[in-house]
Motif scaffolding. Structure first.
Motif, mmCIF file in Angstrom:
data_model
loop_
_atom_site.group_PDB
_atom_site.id
_atom_site.type_symbol
_atom_site.label_atom_id
_atom_site.label_comp_id
_atom_site.label_asym_id
_atom_site.label_seq_id
_atom_site.Cartn_x
_atom_site.Cartn_y
_atom_site.Cartn_z
ATOM 1 N N GLN A 89 0.844 -1.183 0.000
ATOM 2 C CA GLN A 89 0.000 0.000 0.000
ATOM 3 C C GLN A 89 0.880 1.234 0.000
ATOM 4 O OE1 GLN A 89 -2.930 0.187 3.147
ATOM 5 N NE2 GLN A 89 -4.174 1.592 1.958
ATOM 6 N N PRO A 99 1.347 5.449 -0.209
ATOM 7 C CA PRO A 99 0.615 6.581 0.382
ATOM 8 C C PRO A 99 -0.500 7.060 -0.535
ATOM 9 C CG PRO A 99 2.971 6.883 0.643
ATOM 10 C CD PRO A 99 2.801 5.683 -0.241
ATOM 11 N N GLY A 100 -1.699 7.166 0.028
ATOM 12 C CA GLY A 100 -2.826 7.675 -0.733
ATOM 13 C C GLY A 100 -3.444 6.690 -1.711
ATOM 14 N N LYS A 101 -2.989 5.448 -1.672
ATOM 15 C CA LYS A 101 -3.503 4.435 -2.604
ATOM 16 C C LYS A 101 -4.049 3.235 -1.845
ATOM 17 C CE LYS A 101 -0.468 5.633 -6.461
ATOM 18 N NZ LYS A 101 0.461 5.114 -7.494
#
Length: 121
Positions: free
Chosen positions: A39, A41-43
């Motif tokens: 994962q 950042p922001g996804k």
């Protein structure tokens, strides 16, 4: 409570390598397909690689094919992810999980704490 403990992440330059490990207390590890997810950042969390229970079959996301290798040691309840030729877009928190082999999707239950991989150019 099954525990999944990921380790081996770090800070590495573009083109470098890392090997991630995931140790589990799961008694049925030897009969479980395992996967690595990440994962950024922001996804959302995405599938990276999977390995069948026996270790004889592997599967990879197109973005890592040819660079990453998943393996397992059933005697020690551990699954590995060897990452070569790392790119900045590989930067993410990496997690391991028991998966349903047919769909490469994670089974229920909690996730481990993950291990951070940061690739700088």
């Amino acid at each position: 409570q099954v525990q999944l403990v990921e380790s081996g992440g770090g800070l590495v330059q573009t083109g470098g390598s890392l090997r991630l490990s995931c140790a589990t207390s799961r008694r049925t590890f030897r009969s479980s397909a395992m996967g690595w997810f990440r994962q950024a950042p922001g996804k959302g969390r995405e599938f990276v690689a999977g390995i069948s229970a026996s270790g004889g079959i592997t599967s990879y996301a197109d973005s890592v094919k040819g660079r990453f290798t998943i393996s397992r040691d059933n005697a020690n309840n551990t699954v590995y992810l060897r990452m070569n030729k790392l790119k900045p877009e590989d930067t993410a928190v990496y997690y391991c999980k028991v998966i349903t082999w047919a769909t490469r999707t994670p089974l229920g239950g909690s996730w481990g704490q993950g291990t951070q991989v940061t690739v700088f150019s």
